[in-house]
Design an enzyme around this catalytic site. Structure first.
Site, PDB file in Angstrom:
ATOM      1  N   ASP A   1      -8.673   4.103  -5.770  1.00 27.81           N
ATOM      2  CA  ASP A   1      -8.533   4.964  -6.946  1.00 27.81           C
ATOM      3  C   ASP A   1      -8.109   4.196  -8.192  1.00 27.81           C
ATOM      4  O   ASP A   1      -7.828   4.802  -9.225  1.00 27.81           O
ATOM      5  CB  ASP A   1      -7.563   6.109  -6.664  1.00 27.81           C
ATOM      6  CG  ASP A   1      -6.135   5.634  -6.416  1.00 27.81           C
ATOM      7  OD1 ASP A   1      -5.954   4.483  -5.985  1.00 27.81           O
ATOM      8  OD2 ASP A   1      -5.201   6.423  -6.646  1.00 27.81           O
TER       9      ASP A   1
ATOM     10  N   THR B   1       6.386  14.649  -0.539  1.00 26.25           N
ATOM     11  CA  THR B   1       5.273  13.738  -0.773  1.00 26.25           C
ATOM     12  C   THR B   1       4.449  14.256  -1.944  1.00 26.25           C
ATOM     13  O   THR B   1       4.486  15.429  -2.274  1.00 26.25           O
ATOM     14  CB  THR B   1       4.367  13.630   0.475  1.00 26.25           C
ATOM     15  OG1 THR B   1       3.912  14.932   0.827  1.00 26.25           O
ATOM     16  CG2 THR B   1       5.121  13.034   1.642  1.00 26.25           C
TER      17      THR B   1
ATOM     18  N   LYS C   1       0.755   3.982 -11.698  1.00 28.83           N
ATOM     19  CA  LYS C   1       0.452   2.557 -11.602  1.00 28.83           C
ATOM     20  C   LYS C   1      -0.978   2.334 -12.073  1.00 28.83           C
ATOM     21  O   LYS C   1      -1.810   3.236 -12.006  1.00 28.83           O
ATOM     22  CB  LYS C   1       0.673   2.067 -10.169  1.00 28.83           C
ATOM     23  CG  LYS C   1      -0.188   2.731  -9.123  1.00 28.83           C
ATOM     24  CD  LYS C   1       0.296   2.420  -7.717  1.00 28.83           C
ATOM     25  CE  LYS C   1       1.195   3.504  -7.188  1.00 28.83           C
ATOM     26  NZ  LYS C   1       1.401   3.436  -5.723  1.00 28.83           N
TER      27      LYS C   1
ATOM     28  N   THR D   1      10.771   4.135  -2.625  1.00 27.44           N
ATOM     29  CA  THR D   1       9.321   4.040  -2.776  1.00 27.44           C
ATOM     30  C   THR D   1       8.780   5.391  -3.242  1.00 27.44           C
ATOM     31  O   THR D   1       9.150   6.427  -2.721  1.00 27.44           O
ATOM     32  CB  THR D   1       8.671   3.639  -1.450  1.00 27.44           C
ATOM     33  OG1 THR D   1       9.135   2.336  -1.084  1.00 27.44           O
ATOM     34  CG2 THR D   1       7.156   3.606  -1.561  1.00 27.44           C
TER      35      THR D   1
ATOM     36  N   ASP E   1      -5.401   2.211  -8.861  1.00 30.69           N
ATOM     37  CA  ASP E   1      -4.015   2.088  -9.319  1.00 30.69           C
ATOM     38  C   ASP E   1      -3.311   0.829  -8.812  1.00 30.69           C
ATOM     39  O   ASP E   1      -2.178   0.556  -9.216  1.00 30.69           O
ATOM     40  CB  ASP E   1      -3.207   3.348  -8.964  1.00 30.69           C
ATOM     41  CG  ASP E   1      -3.088   3.595  -7.464  1.00 30.69           C
ATOM     42  OD1 ASP E   1      -3.642   2.806  -6.680  1.00 30.69           O
ATOM     43  OD2 ASP E   1      -2.436   4.588  -7.089  1.00 30.69           O
ATOM     44  N   ARG E   2      -3.977   0.054  -7.961  1.00 27.58           N
ATOM     45  CA  ARG E   2      -3.361  -1.180  -7.465  1.00 27.58           C
ATOM     46  C   ARG E   2      -4.112  -2.392  -7.995  1.00 27.58           C
ATOM     47  O   ARG E   2      -5.233  -2.284  -8.473  1.00 27.58           O
ATOM     48  CB  ARG E   2      -3.342  -1.188  -5.936  1.00 27.58           C
ATOM     49  CG  ARG E   2      -2.548  -0.035  -5.369  1.00 27.58           C
ATOM     50  CD  ARG E   2      -2.496  -0.066  -3.860  1.00 27.58           C
ATOM     51  NE  ARG E   2      -1.754   1.085  -3.362  1.00 27.58           N
ATOM     52  CZ  ARG E   2      -0.988   1.073  -2.277  1.00 27.58           C
ATOM     53  NH1 ARG E   2      -0.878  -0.020  -1.567  1.00 27.58           N
ATOM     54  NH2 ARG E   2      -0.351   2.153  -1.897  1.00 27.58           N
TER      55      ARG E   2
ATOM     56  N   ARG F   1      -2.849  13.956   2.521  1.00 29.47           N
ATOM     57  CA  ARG F   1      -3.893  13.062   3.028  1.00 29.47           C
ATOM     58  C   ARG F   1      -4.180  13.435   4.480  1.00 29.47           C
ATOM     59  O   ARG F   1      -3.261  13.586   5.269  1.00 29.47           O
ATOM     60  CB  ARG F   1      -3.464  11.596   2.956  1.00 29.47           C
ATOM     61  CG  ARG F   1      -3.381  11.045   1.558  1.00 29.47           C
ATOM     62  CD  ARG F   1      -3.038   9.572   1.572  1.00 29.47           C
ATOM     63  NE  ARG F   1      -2.698   9.096   0.239  1.00 29.47           N
ATOM     64  CZ  ARG F   1      -2.279   7.879  -0.041  1.00 29.47           C
ATOM     65  NH1 ARG F   1      -2.137   6.999   0.940  1.00 29.47           N
ATOM     66  NH2 ARG F   1      -1.982   7.524  -1.271  1.00 29.47           N
TER      67      ARG F   1
ATOM     68  N   LYS G   1      -3.889  15.416  -4.744  1.00 25.61           N
ATOM     69  CA  LYS G   1      -2.522  15.508  -5.257  1.00 25.61           C
ATOM     70  C   LYS G   1      -2.537  16.138  -6.641  1.00 25.61           C
ATOM     71  O   LYS G   1      -3.553  16.120  -7.348  1.00 25.61           O
ATOM     72  CB  LYS G   1      -1.850  14.139  -5.297  1.00 25.61           C
ATOM     73  CG  LYS G   1      -2.366  13.187  -6.364  1.00 25.61           C
ATOM     74  CD  LYS G   1      -1.437  11.966  -6.450  1.00 25.61           C
ATOM     75  CE  LYS G   1      -1.833  11.055  -7.602  1.00 25.61           C
ATOM     76  NZ  LYS G   1      -0.829  10.009  -7.843  1.00 25.61           N
TER      77      LYS G   1
ATOM     78  N   GLU H   1       6.014  -1.920  -7.698  1.00 21.87           N
ATOM     79  CA  GLU H   1       6.381  -1.883  -6.293  1.00 21.87           C
ATOM     80  C   GLU H   1       5.614  -2.951  -5.532  1.00 21.87           C
ATOM     81  O   GLU H   1       4.579  -3.440  -5.988  1.00 21.87           O
ATOM     82  CB  GLU H   1       6.102  -0.495  -5.705  1.00 21.87           C
ATOM     83  CG  GLU H   1       4.662  -0.043  -5.860  1.00 21.87           C
ATOM     84  CD  GLU H   1       4.443   1.411  -5.478  1.00 21.87           C
ATOM     85  OE1 GLU H   1       5.418   2.180  -5.495  1.00 21.87           O
ATOM     86  OE2 GLU H   1       3.298   1.765  -5.179  1.00 21.87           O
ATOM     87  N   GLU H   2       6.120  -3.299  -4.369  1.00 14.37           N
ATOM     88  CA  GLU H   2       5.587  -4.450  -3.645  1.00 14.37           C
ATOM     89  C   GLU H   2       4.176  -4.236  -3.113  1.00 14.37           C
ATOM     90  O   GLU H   2       3.485  -5.198  -2.785  1.00 14.37           O
ATOM     91  CB  GLU H   2       6.522  -4.828  -2.491  1.00 14.37           C
ATOM     92  CG  GLU H   2       6.847  -3.706  -1.516  1.00 14.37           C
ATOM     93  CD  GLU H   2       5.730  -3.404  -0.545  1.00 14.37           C
ATOM     94  OE1 GLU H   2       4.995  -4.346  -0.192  1.00 14.37           O
ATOM     95  OE2 GLU H   2       5.601  -2.247  -0.150  1.00 14.37           O
ATOM     96  N   SER H   3       3.722  -3.003  -3.028  1.00 13.62           N
ATOM     97  CA  SER H   3       2.391  -2.724  -2.477  1.00 13.62           C
ATOM     98  C   SER H   3       1.324  -2.778  -3.559  1.00 13.62           C
ATOM     99  O   SER H   3       0.388  -1.985  -3.563  1.00 13.62           O
ATOM    100  CB  SER H   3       2.377  -1.375  -1.759  1.00 13.62           C
ATOM    101  OG  SER H   3       2.807  -0.341  -2.622  1.00 13.62           O
TER     102      SER H   3
ATOM    103  N   ASP I   1      -8.023  -1.124  -5.884  1.00 17.96           N
ATOM    104  CA  ASP I   1      -8.225  -0.343  -4.665  1.00 17.96           C
ATOM    105  C   ASP I   1      -9.079   0.887  -4.935  1.00 17.96           C
ATOM    106  O   ASP I   1      -9.719   0.996  -5.979  1.00 17.96           O
ATOM    107  CB  ASP I   1      -6.873   0.039  -4.068  1.00 17.96           C
ATOM    108  CG  ASP I   1      -6.118   1.032  -4.941  1.00 17.96           C
ATOM    109  OD1 ASP I   1      -6.293   0.978  -6.168  1.00 17.96           O
ATOM    110  OD2 ASP I   1      -5.361   1.865  -4.404  1.00 17.96           O
TER     111      ASP I   1
ATOM    112  N   SER J   1      -6.360   7.061  -2.033  1.00 15.60           N
ATOM    113  CA  SER J   1      -5.945   5.747  -2.529  1.00 15.60           C
ATOM    114  C   SER J   1      -6.646   4.606  -1.807  1.00 15.60           C
ATOM    115  O   SER J   1      -7.857   4.463  -1.885  1.00 15.60           O
ATOM    116  CB  SER J   1      -4.429   5.605  -2.438  1.00 15.60           C
ATOM    117  OG  SER J   1      -3.987   4.427  -3.062  1.00 15.60           O
ATOM    118  N   HIS J   2      -5.902   3.807  -1.052  1.00 14.72           N
ATOM    119  CA  HIS J   2      -6.438   2.612  -0.406  1.00 14.72           C
ATOM    120  C   HIS J   2      -6.864   2.874   1.030  1.00 14.72           C
ATOM    121  O   HIS J   2      -7.177   1.924   1.759  1.00 14.72           O
ATOM    122  CB  HIS J   2      -5.379   1.505  -0.442  1.00 14.72           C
ATOM    123  CG  HIS J   2      -4.059   1.934   0.138  1.00 14.72           C
ATOM    124  ND1 HIS J   2      -3.260   2.867  -0.479  1.00 14.72           N
ATOM    125  CD2 HIS J   2      -3.425   1.584   1.272  1.00 14.72           C
ATOM    126  CE1 HIS J   2      -2.178   3.059   0.263  1.00 14.72           C
ATOM    127  NE2 HIS J   2      -2.255   2.303   1.329  1.00 14.72           N
TER     128      HIS J   2
END
Length: 541
Positions: free
Chosen positions: A277, A16, A374, A342, A279-280, A20, A124, A361-363, A275, A111-112
């Site tokens: 951070d 990973t 991202k 992923t 990145d989405r 988290r 990270k 990616e789908e998320s 989101d 992140s989210h």
């Protein structure tokens, strides 16, 4: 140098990209320090090197920053580049690492995931190319967390991060910078700001929800100051340690009120969000929600309309769980699509080798050759530029897209915080039945492929196994099952379902109507209620 008793990181998984946990765990004495030292112990030739440091501003961000700054000094780093007030979006951090040729960077974010005293925290490490650390490094860190006996930390007063400038602490220099400035320059080099500014001035309505997360300052500078968007359309733009009491995941559950108002005929021409951070991204037009998979496909089909991508794109990568919508586009163009597990690090390898120039990616994560993470605001700016050139609404762009390439009806059902043992038993049961499912006749169509997805990295030549279970039907429909490790409690079971309807099909149909049989079949074949006790998902995305 401080000696401590080793603290176990229990379910920290090798491979990973970070750690988290609940804030309360990071507040445990020595917990944060042990993990940071484990990272530093796995870095070679770090003495005198430059690190980029910042985070999404969530609770514990300021405390963790001061600890890490002192540990950097004790471990011999020569320079830190820190975002003012400790803020840096993940894409901005990636850009800074590359721009200033830093040794790497530490990003503080979950992140989210929810923030606040009772929420989550994360950390990270990103390497010198600006991307998440590779598999081999994460495994080394994981092994080190199991044996570490001491950490190194200097003793000096906390650093005031509120003022831009330079501070010297012994042998280390700390450069506190505007977290927005360099990222904004990058966006201006890629996007036609003049054209976007013109459509805004001419009445195109645009709204962005920063969700009280890190993108607020970026949105104010880019959308308000440079593009002329009225400040009333930039929502929740002040970063907050608990994200204003809300949830920094802009999905249709946590942002339902905004979605419901944005998607109506009275909503803005383009409603967007990012989101925690940054990145989405989320793309919503009047009466038209755009899935992340469709968004990637539209960007692939229209990238040549944007200055930074005038020559087009050479190839695209998508995660296995992302719909095949972009595959239709690239097939039409005679170009390649890479299907990866992923995890953004797989895209980074392809980007570094020049094999691709767009990925997603789908998320709701999309990126390109411009950096190695991202990037939510970049994706939104790409959409604004494309809409400005095409002079169409979001809905018109999507309808034209489906008329040319067909439509991939796609959804994801998340079962969050499933007991880990139960989730693993479900996946083991499915694995054991794969051979019997192969070539099985169903009420949908014959199953052509029933397997576990594996991936050979074409750059590293490493092989990744057990990345999710796939059922691929004779008509091209797909059902995929995988466990996600993005939450800090239990497991998230994700089920992805997809059916393709060609260009001549009826593309106004409701997604659920088109894939209802896939939903029913997936729940039955995986015995969802038996293993989880659930009859419905926590989230439909």
């Amino acid at each position: 140098m401080t000696f401590v008793r080793t603290i176990s990181f229990r379910d920290q998984k090798p491979g990973t990209s970070g750690l988290r946990r609940k804030v309360s765990e990071f507040q445990t004495p020595h917990f944060l320090q042990n993990f940071v030292q484990s990272i530093f112990d796995c870095l070679h030739n770090k003495y005198g090197q430059t690190l980029v440091l910042g985070g999404d501003g969530r609770f514990f961000n300021e405390t963790a920053l001061q600890v890490i700054i002192k540990m950097c000094q004790a471990n011999g780093f020569g320079k830190l580049i820190v975002g003012q007030n400790g803020l840096l979006s993940t894409p901005a951090a990636s850009h800074l690492i590359r721009l200033y040729k830093a040794y790497g960077g530490i990003i503080l974010s979950a992140s989210h995931n929810a923030g606040g005293q009772d929420g989550d925290f994360g950390i990270k490490y990103n390497v010198s190319n600006g991307g998440p650390a590779p598999e081999i490094f994460n495994r080394l860190v994981y092994q080190r967390t199991k044996t570490i006996q001491y950490y190194q930390i200097s003793d000096f007063e906390d650093i005031d991060l509120s003022n831009i400038g330079e501070i010297n602490t012994g042998t280390m220099r700390i450069c506190i910078i505007d977290p927005v400035y360099d990222y904004t320059l990058l966006m201006q080099s890629l996007i036609d700001f003049d054209l976007v500014r013109k459509i805004i001035k001419d009445g195109f309505t645009f709204s962005f929800d920063a969700m009280h997360a890190v993108t607020g300052p970026y949105a104010k500078e880019i959308f308000i100051n440079l593009l002329g968007v009225d400040e009333s359309f930039i929502l929740n733009s002040n970063p907050s340690p608990n994200f204003g009491g809300g949830h920094p995941d802009p999905n249709r559950v946590y942002s339902k009120i905004l979605y419901d108002s944005a998607i109506t005929s009275d909503g803005p021409d383009l409603f967007t969000a990012s989101d925690g951070d940054g990145d989405r991204n989320v793309i919503v037009g009047k009466d038209c929600f755009v899935t992340a998979s469709d968004s990637l496909a539209v960007l692939a089909a229209n990238a040549h309309l944007v200055p930074g991508y005038r020559s087009g794109i050479n190839a695209v990568a998508r995660s296995m769980a992302t719909s095949r919508a972009v595959d239709q586009v690239m097939s039409f163009q005679g170009r390649r699509v890479f299907e990866t597990p992923t995890g953004w690090k797989f895209f980074v390898n392809l980007l570094e080798a020049g094999e691709i120039s767009l990925c997603g990616e789908e998320s709701a994560g999309t990126g390109s050759k411009h950096l190695r993470e991202k990037d939510g605001i970049w994706a939104i700016l790409m959409w604004l530029n494309i809409l400005a050139v095409r002079k169409q609404s979001v809905k018109e762009v999507m309808q034209d897209h489906w008329r040319i390439f067909g439509r991939n009806y796609y959804t994801r059902h998340d079962f969050e915080e499933v007991d880990t043992e139960s989730a693993c038993r479900l996946m083991v049961s499915l694995k054991q039945r794969l051979s019997s499912l192969q070539k099985k006749e169903t009420i949908i169509s014959r199953i052509n492929i029933a397997d576990e997805f594996s991936y050979r990295d074409p750059i590293e030549q490493s092989v990744i196994h057990n990345e999710g279970i796939r059922l691929i039907f004779e008509d091209g429909s797909r059902i995929m099952f995988r466990l996600s490790g993005t939450r800090t409690v239990g497991e998230t079971l994700r089920i992805y379902m997809e059916r393709y309807v060609g260009p001549d099909g009826n593309h106004s149909s409701d997604i659920l109507d088109v894939i209802f049989d896939l939903v029913t079949f997936s729940y039955d074949i995986a015995q969802i209620e038996y293993f989880t006790g659930r009859t419905s998902p926590s989230l439909i995305a």
